[in-house]
Write a protein that holds these residues in place. Structure first.
Motif, short mmCIF file in Angstrom:
data_model
loop_
_atom_site.label_atom_id
_atom_site.label_comp_id
_atom_site.label_asym_id
_atom_site.label_seq_id
_atom_site.Cartn_x
_atom_site.Cartn_y
_atom_site.Cartn_z
N GLY A 50 0.84 -1.19 0.00
CA GLY A 50 0.00 0.00 0.00
C GLY A 50 0.87 1.24 0.00
O GLY A 50 1.98 1.24 -0.52
N ARG A 51 0.37 2.30 0.65
CA ARG A 51 1.10 3.57 0.61
C ARG A 51 0.95 4.31 1.93
O ARG A 51 -0.14 4.32 2.53
CB ARG A 51 0.56 4.47 -0.52
CG ARG A 51 0.66 3.87 -1.90
CD ARG A 51 0.09 4.79 -2.96
NE ARG A 51 -1.34 5.02 -2.78
CZ ARG A 51 -2.10 5.68 -3.64
NH1 ARG A 51 -1.56 6.18 -4.73
NH2 ARG A 51 -3.38 5.85 -3.42
N TRP A 52 2.03 4.94 2.36
CA TRP A 52 1.96 5.90 3.44
C TRP A 52 1.40 7.20 2.90
O TRP A 52 1.85 7.70 1.85
CB TRP A 52 3.34 6.15 4.05
CG TRP A 52 3.84 5.08 4.97
CD1 TRP A 52 4.89 4.23 4.75
CD2 TRP A 52 3.32 4.74 6.27
NE1 TRP A 52 5.05 3.38 5.82
CE2 TRP A 52 4.09 3.67 6.77
CE3 TRP A 52 2.26 5.23 7.04
CZ2 TRP A 52 3.86 3.09 8.01
CZ3 TRP A 52 2.03 4.65 8.28
CH2 TRP A 52 2.81 3.60 8.77
N ASP A 53 0.44 7.76 3.58
CA ASP A 53 -0.12 9.08 3.24
C ASP A 53 -0.61 9.16 1.80
O ASP A 53 -0.56 10.22 1.17
CB ASP A 53 0.92 10.18 3.50
CG ASP A 53 1.39 10.18 4.95
OD1 ASP A 53 0.56 9.89 5.83
OD2 ASP A 53 2.57 10.45 5.20
N SER A 54 -1.06 8.03 1.27
CA SER A 54 -1.62 7.92 -0.08
C SER A 54 -0.59 8.22 -1.19
O SER A 54 -0.97 8.45 -2.33
CB SER A 54 -2.84 8.86 -0.25
OG SER A 54 -3.90 8.43 0.57
N TRP A 55 0.73 8.21 -0.85
CA TRP A 55 1.70 8.48 -1.93
C TRP A 55 2.99 7.67 -1.83
O TRP A 55 3.54 7.28 -2.86
CB TRP A 55 2.05 9.97 -1.99
CG TRP A 55 2.89 10.49 -0.86
CD1 TRP A 55 2.43 11.03 0.31
CD2 TRP A 55 4.32 10.53 -0.77
NE1 TRP A 55 3.49 11.39 1.12
CE2 TRP A 55 4.66 11.12 0.47
CE3 TRP A 55 5.35 10.15 -1.63
CZ2 TRP A 55 5.98 11.29 0.89
CZ3 TRP A 55 6.67 10.35 -1.22
CH2 TRP A 55 6.96 10.91 0.02
#
Length: 410
Positions: A50-55
């Motif tokens: 996935g992603r940290w902080d959507s990025w």
């Protein structure tokens, strides 16, 4: 019991990768000797991406458990603002239903959400991640960045046309568990600051945590990118000055026309999404951040009968003091005859909109008869109030309570 690499029940990296110190999955490295004990009974077991902080790309691998009851984990992140990606091995313990790193200097913790995804928080709720469980062999077979997209990227074919061609709008879609069809939550993005940086037009807006919250309540979440934004076709033209190099216009006639264009795109996206078989025929939950909050309010006013509710995160069209003072209240009044519940969430110390300014805009909306509920939260850090959406610990319970009340009324 501990298991060695020789036991057949372990899933291991492909043979050719053992000759390397690490293998890259997109921009996130992994050690070449990962071994997952598939006999271990734990919901955390396996590889999660996935992603940290959507990025920022993130991988967590929960390999096994030692005789002391601690989990053996591999933590990996991709390229960040200050350099290349890296990985390390560590230990984690169970604290109730939460997996917590044992290293006091690395306070990451993870829990399983209602959707079955993994939620990460580090260290003091100022970094969050959403991850999905993957199959190790499939990740290795296609070792690219696609694994870090929690939602599915797609394009919506719309009725919009520019230069004689059909416009397609980029979108991220997050589905809840189950077969559907699901009620739709439509989430609108904001602006690009002053509008003077064309590179910012290419940035794709989504928010994995908000999507997971919506999915956990059974809503399919869609994040469409309006024309000229985030890979969508067409010209980005939401209220620019006549000389586009000057960015967004401060004149009401140009700025308000830009808002109408944004609404046109929002309606086109909604129409295309409602053609999907996994989207139900019921009313829609409209959500928006910053300028997107205005778009959500306008869309509710334009089609009140098809709107279940509105969630407005720090909504406003023009920064306070930088344009005609009637622009924002005029657009808030576009809520029109919609009398369903409107939830507004604002952060203190917002660099674009003071609380006093935002409350005056909401007063203009409420004068139209809007059923308005407002929450003001304190976002840590100087001038950080506008970025409340990226602090889900401040709003998740507020939003979840609002959605439950919506569903009780359906």
């Amino acid at each position: 019991m501990r298991f060695s690499l020789a036991i057949a029940t372990l899933v291991v990296l492909a043979t050719q990768s053992f000759a390397q110190d690490s293998v890259l999955i997109g921009d996130a490295p992994l050690p070449a000797d990962i071994a997952i004990d598939v006999t271990l009974d734990s919901p955390f077991l396996g590889i999660w991406t996935g992603r940290w902080d959507s990025w920022r790309s993130h991988i967590l691998v929960v390999e096994s458990r030692d005789e002391d009851g601690l989990f053996n984990v591999v933590y990996s992140v991709g390229r960040g603002q200050n350099g290349r990606g890296n990985w390390f091995r560590s230990k984690a313990r169970l604290d109730g239903n939460t997996l917590v790193f044992t290293d006091n200097d690395f306070a990451a913790r993870y829990s399983i959400s209602g959707t079955g995804r993994l939620r990460g928080i580090y260290p003091s709720e100022d970094r969050v991640a959403i991850l999905e469980r993957q199959t190790l062999s499939e990740v290795l077979a296609t070792a690219n960045r696609q694994w870090f997209e929690v939602g599915t990227r797609d394009f919506l074919t719309t009725e919009l046309r520019e230069d004689g061609a059909t416009v397609e709008l980029a979108v991220a879609i997050y589905r809840p568990p189950g077969d559907g069809p699901f009620p739709l939550a439509l989430v609108h993005h904001g602006s690009t600051g002053s509008g003077t940086d064309p590179q910012a037009f290419d940035r794709f807006f989504s928010n994995d945590w908000l999507a997971d919250v919506l999915n956990s309540h059974g809503w399919i979440a869609a994040f469409p990118q309006r024309r000229g934004r985030g890979g969508s076709d067409g010209l980005y033209d939401e209220g620019f000055a006549e000389d586009r190099t000057e960015g967004y216009s401060t004149e009401a006639r140009l700025s308000l026309a830009g808002a109408e264009r944004a609404l046109m795109d929002a309606k086109a996206a909604l129409h295309a999404l409602q053609e999907r078989p996994d989207v139900s025929d019921g009313s829609v939950l409209l959500i928006g951040f910053s300028r997107g909050g205005i778009v959500a309010l306008m869309q509710a006013g334009d089609d009140p009968g098809n709107t279940a509710g509105v969630i407005n995160f720090v909504g406003g069209w023009m920064a306070e003091g930088s344009g005609d003072p009637q622009i924002n209240p005029t657009l808030f009044r576009r809520i029109g005859t919609f009398d369903g519940p409107v939830l507004s969430i604002y952060g203190e110390d917002d660099m674009f909109y003071s609380i006093e300014h935002s409350l005056s805009n909401l007063t203009a909306m409420e004068a139209m008869g809007a059923n308005s509920e407002t929450h003001i939260v304190a976002v840590p850090g100087y001038n950080k109030g506008h970025w409340v959406l990226w602090w889900p610990m401040l709003w998740e319970e507020i939003v979840s309570d609002y959605i439950r009340r919506l569903q009780d009324q359906r």
